[in-house]
Design a protein around this motif. Structure first.
Motif, PDB file in Angstrom:
ATOM      1  N   ASP A 158       0.826  -1.209   0.000  1.00  0.00           N
ATOM      2  CA  ASP A 158       0.000   0.000   0.000  1.00  0.00           C
ATOM      3  C   ASP A 158       0.861   1.260   0.000  1.00  0.00           C
ATOM      4  O   ASP A 158       0.561   2.219  -0.699  1.00  0.00           O
ATOM      5  CB  ASP A 158      -0.910   0.035   1.241  1.00  0.00           C
ATOM      6  N   GLU A 159       1.918   1.241   0.802  1.00  0.00           N
ATOM      7  CA  GLU A 159       2.766   2.432   0.918  1.00  0.00           C
ATOM      8  C   GLU A 159       3.386   2.811  -0.421  1.00  0.00           C
ATOM      9  O   GLU A 159       3.450   3.990  -0.773  1.00  0.00           O
ATOM     10  CB  GLU A 159       3.867   2.203   1.961  1.00  0.00           C
ATOM     11  N   ASP A 173       0.521   4.077  -2.652  1.00  0.00           N
ATOM     12  CA  ASP A 173       0.092   5.399  -2.199  1.00  0.00           C
ATOM     13  C   ASP A 173       1.045   6.486  -2.684  1.00  0.00           C
ATOM     14  O   ASP A 173       0.609   7.579  -3.063  1.00  0.00           O
ATOM     15  CB  ASP A 173       0.004   5.452  -0.666  1.00  0.00           C
ATOM     16  N   GLU A 174       2.330   6.201  -2.687  1.00  0.00           N
ATOM     17  CA  GLU A 174       3.312   7.211  -3.072  1.00  0.00           C
ATOM     18  C   GLU A 174       3.542   7.291  -4.577  1.00  0.00           C
ATOM     19  O   GLU A 174       3.692   8.379  -5.129  1.00  0.00           O
ATOM     20  CB  GLU A 174       4.654   6.951  -2.373  1.00  0.00           C
TER      21      GLU A 174
END
Length: 152
Positions: free
Chosen positions: A127-128, A131-132
């Protein structure tokens, strides 16, 4: 959380210095462009198209050696993005006397993805990272030949 990803193509992203080769992943409904060298892009693209090579490339050789020694690549993970640099892991295992022995290897995402397309193993992205670095699907255009190019 991790999301299964798929390599949807190898294309180019626009940068001030010109086009930069990129592997485009699709994960969680978004595209994640990972910039790679021209050689890596060519290697991944040819593997995706199933084009044979006259001689084994480094990734083909690594897969052959790993297989010969009883190992297998289970999956690759693009699991971190720091200061514009992606990080990946290769999860592998080897069976000895019927018991699995698991290994995790740090890898450049381009190498991990080149291995994944050769052995058809799962690719996961956190996810990280999405997300970025994720881009909406309408921010990546596909040319008539199916090659993606990222708008900026």
């Amino acid at each position: 959380m991790e999301h299964e990803a798929e390599v949807v193509g190898v294309g180019a992203g626009s940068a001030p210095s010109g086009d930069v080769p990129a592997v485009i992943l699709s994960a969680r409904g978004e595209y994640v462009p990972i910039f790679v060298s021209a050689d890596q892009a060519r290697s991944i693209g040819m593997a995706l198209e199933g084009e044979p090579f006259d001689r084994p490339l480094t990734h083909d050789l690594l897969v052959d050696i790993l297989t010969e020694f009883g190992g297998a690549i289970d999956r690759v993970r693009v699991d971190d993005l720091r200061d514009g640099t992606f990080y990946a892991k290769v999860d592998a295992e080897r069976y000895e006397d019927g018991e699995p022995e698991r290994f995790v290897f740090d890898a450049r995402p381009s190498d991990a993805l080149a291995l994944a397309v050769r052995v058809d193993c799962p690719i996961v992205v956190t996810d990280e990272v999405i997300d970025e670095a994720g881009r909406p699907s309408d921010s990546v255009e596909f040319s008539g030949d199916g090659d993606p190019s990222e708008e900026r």
